[in-house]
Write an enzyme that holds these catalytic residues in place. Structure first.
Site, PDB file in Angstrom:
ATOM      1  N   HIS B 145       0.866  -1.182   0.000  1.00 24.85           N
ATOM      2  CA  HIS B 145       0.000   0.000   0.000  1.00 24.85           C
ATOM      3  C   HIS B 145       0.910   1.241   0.000  1.00 24.85           C
ATOM      4  O   HIS B 145       2.016   1.189   0.531  1.00 24.85           O
ATOM      5  CB  HIS B 145      -0.834  -0.058   1.292  1.00 24.85           C
ATOM      6  N   ASP B 222       3.044  -4.555   7.975  1.00 26.64           N
ATOM      7  CA  ASP B 222       1.814  -3.788   7.803  1.00 26.64           C
ATOM      8  C   ASP B 222       0.661  -4.780   7.961  1.00 26.64           C
ATOM      9  O   ASP B 222       0.353  -5.550   7.051  1.00 26.64           O
ATOM     10  CB  ASP B 222       1.795  -3.134   6.424  1.00 26.64           C
ATOM     11  N   GLN B 225      -4.552  -5.302   7.183  1.00 28.41           N
ATOM     12  CA  GLN B 225      -5.543  -6.227   6.615  1.00 28.41           C
ATOM     13  C   GLN B 225      -5.508  -7.593   7.282  1.00 28.41           C
ATOM     14  O   GLN B 225      -6.256  -8.490   6.883  1.00 28.41           O
ATOM     15  CB  GLN B 225      -5.304  -6.400   5.103  1.00 28.41           C
ATOM     16  N   LYS B 248     -10.566  -0.611  10.692  1.00 26.85           N
ATOM     17  CA  LYS B 248     -10.729  -1.793   9.838  1.00 26.85           C
ATOM     18  C   LYS B 248     -11.090  -3.029  10.662  1.00 26.85           C
ATOM     19  O   LYS B 248     -11.136  -4.139  10.140  1.00 26.85           O
ATOM     20  CB  LYS B 248      -9.452  -2.061   9.039  1.00 26.85           C
ATOM     21  N   CYS B 387      -4.844   2.604  -3.604  1.00 24.10           N
ATOM     22  CA  CYS B 387      -3.591   3.070  -2.993  1.00 24.10           C
ATOM     23  C   CYS B 387      -2.458   2.075  -3.220  1.00 24.10           C
ATOM     24  O   CYS B 387      -1.618   1.874  -2.346  1.00 24.10           O
ATOM     25  CB  CYS B 387      -3.754   3.352  -1.504  1.00 24.10           C
TER      26      CYS B 387
END
Lengths: 140, 431
Positions: B145, B222, B225, B248, B387
């Protein structure tokens, strides 16, 4: 189904999207400009053959993007092909939205105005002969 | 007795992973919305498939926000008064919930930020500016991202470091063959996504961590997700930094987390200066505070953090493994249902390597038109480059459509998506 009554994807707009007017390279190009919508990546490149007296002999576009950005480009290029540079200058953003016809949310208005923006710059962007000779400058 | 009981409930989750989705959906007020209703026609129910962008919130989370503002709210770590104590306790309790949820060793290793983006920027500044030298290398991947690319590019501009990219295979997995060649003695950091926000690919972090260790590089994960969707254990993983966002995972916007190993956080410089992050300030200078306050300058996102704590309670009650199972099922179902649509191309690997993210292109129809027309059916998906422009360039496309699931989505919604895409195809290419 709500789709049948969809103003945005009406026949006239789909026709321009699927069978666009003058999509391709302008053989005798004198002016050109490419613009993109950074938010969505839609791209439109306008190529013009402008005579010394300001007549737009031929107008073409190339691009990649949504139905609205590409159909509006086809409509606009058809509209200004054979007109004068002064006509382009007088053709306002509102004129473009009116030409497109379907009601658009502010977000999608940007799609509709992409080619219009590229065209407004293209009439002031002469292409040097050297640049015209060098091919493949349309792709980043 | 207590042990037997907890074993029982754990077994129940493991054996019976079918969620009672209808009961769950009743907790989410927004999911019963009807869209596009007019006098002359009924509306369509909302089918929310944009969970990789942000999820919805259950009543329990919304209520915790209301309760905090109505009964417990004051600034934290400031007042001597009763309300400030209340607020501070709740805020720190939320930190404890995050710590347990990701299995961090200490609560001081959990820094509240305003989101994943800020968490990564914090590391790029606080660690990168202090330790990265000209010619040092930072390894990213082609599926990152922008939030896990741009802060490193900015660091490279400031420090003279070099950015390298681990390529992906054509089916959207990390090309691990290239890893050994790209990891060098100059590699200081590997920053990699746990799950691609476009492809849904679940990356083999154990492999990456192990190989990064071998060249003494740090690893930043990261996990925006992944934390909401599958079990996270930072100690078992051995990650040096791990970052994610509250919104999220059922929580409010405006709160995120930076997990960092204590010795690293201790060695780093503070990112932002201001109140809270200092031990002492004089006209001559300042001394930073202890962890975690050192990295929480200014009034922190108090209520969002407390809301995130409530979201974690909710997720724990459902069970993160059951959530993951359910999403894998939805992903398989989506591949079956959408796979038969002519001209539809999936991005990313086969369902067994993916989470509940299904991105695709449809020949002759631009992603924005798909999203716009799906909206007419009440279906919310994301369209564009999500993104991740370098990834889209690698895939040779400008834009894609993305359906992303959470545990409150149903197989029926997946079928609806497939039918709606079929319907869109009728509009285009009618000649």
């Amino acid at each position: 189904m709500p789709l049948e009554e969809d103003e945005l994807y009406q026949q006239r707009i789909l026709d321009h999207y699927e069978e666009p007017f003058h999509r391709g390279k302008c053989p005798a190009m004198t002016h050109s400009h490419e613009d993109e919508n950074p938010l969505c990546g839609d791209v439109v490149r306008v190529e013009l053959a402008i005579a010394p007296d300001g007549l737009i002999r031929e107008a073409y576009f190339e691009g990649d993007g949504c139905c609205i950005s590409q159909a509006s480009a086809s409509m606009l290029i058809e509209q200004i092909n054979g007109k004068r540079v002064a006509d382009v200058r007088d053709f306002s953003a509102q004129d473009m939205l009116d030409l497109f016809g379907a009601k658009l949310t502010p977000n999608r208005q940007k799609c509709c105005l992409l080619c219009w923006r590229a065209l407004q710059s293209a009439v002031y962007s002469p292409v040097s002969t050297a640049a015209r000779g060098a091919d493949g400058n349309g792709q980043e | 007795m207590a042990t037997a009981k907890s074993e029982n409930s754990a077994m129940k989750v493991a054996s019976d992973s079918t969620l009672d989705v209808e009961r769950i959906r009743a907790d989410f007020p927004i999911l019963s919305m009807v869209l596009h209703a007019r006098e002359d026609r009924p509306g369509v129910p909302l089918v929310y498939l944009d969970n990789a962008a942000t999820t919805q919130r259950p009543r329990q989370v919304i209520q915790s926000i209301v309760d905090t503002y109505e009964q417990h709210y004051a600034n934290v770590h400031r007042g001597i008064h009763w309300l400030s104590d209340q607020s501070t306790d709740l805020y720190e309790e939320a930190r404890g919930k995050v710590q347990a949820f990701i299995n961090a060793q200490a609560r001081e290793e959990v820094i509240f930020t305003h989101g994943t983006t800020e968490s990564i920027n914090l590391v790029a500044r606080g660690w990168g500016d202090k330790f990265v030298q000209p010619g040092d290398e930072i390894l990213l991947t082609e599926m990152e991202h922008h939030a896990n690319i741009v802060p490193w590019q900015q660091l490279a501009e400031r420090s003279g470091a070099v950015i390298r990219f681990l390529p992906i295979t054509d089916d959207g997995q990390l090309a691990l063959d290239a890893l050994d060649q790209l990891l060098t003695p100059r590699t200081r950091l590997v920053a990699v996504t746990a799950i691609s926000n476009v492809l849904g690919t679940i990356n083999p972090l154990e492999v990456i961590v192990a190989r990064a260790r071998a060249v003494e590089a740090l690893v930043l994960v990261d996990a925006a997700q992944s934390v909401p969707h599958q079990k996270t254990d930072v100690q078992a993983l051995g990650a040096d930094f791990l970052v994610f966002s509250g919104h999220k995972m059922l929580g409010p916007t405006g709160v995120g987390v930076l997990y960092g190993r204590r010795e690293l956080l201790d060695a780093m410089s503070p990112f932002m200066g201001g109140g809270s992050m200092i031990r002492r300030v004089t006209t001559a200078g300042f001394e930073p505070a202890e962890l975690p306050a050192k990295f929480e300058a200014g009034t922190p996102p108090i209520v969002p953090a407390i809301g995130l704590g409530a979201a974690i309670d909710y997720l724990n009650q459902i069970g993160i493994d059951a959530i993951h199972e359910h999403e894998m099922r939805l992903c398989r179902r989506a591949h079956e249902a959408l796979g038969s649509i002519a001209g539809l191309r999936f991005l990313g690997p086969a369902p067994e390597h993916k989470s509940g993210i299904v991105s695709f292109t449809l020949a002759g129809v631009h992603a924005h038109d798909i999203a716009q027309l799906l909206d007419r059916h009440g279906i919310a998906v994301r369209a564009g480059h999500h993104c991740a422009m370098p990834l889209h360039k690698r895939l040779g496309i400008n834009a894609s459509s993305r359906a992303s699931f959470y545990f409150y989505n149903t197989p029926a919604e997946v079928e609806q998506l497939a039918r709606a895409i079929d319907d869109i195809k009728r509009i285009f290419r009618r000649k």
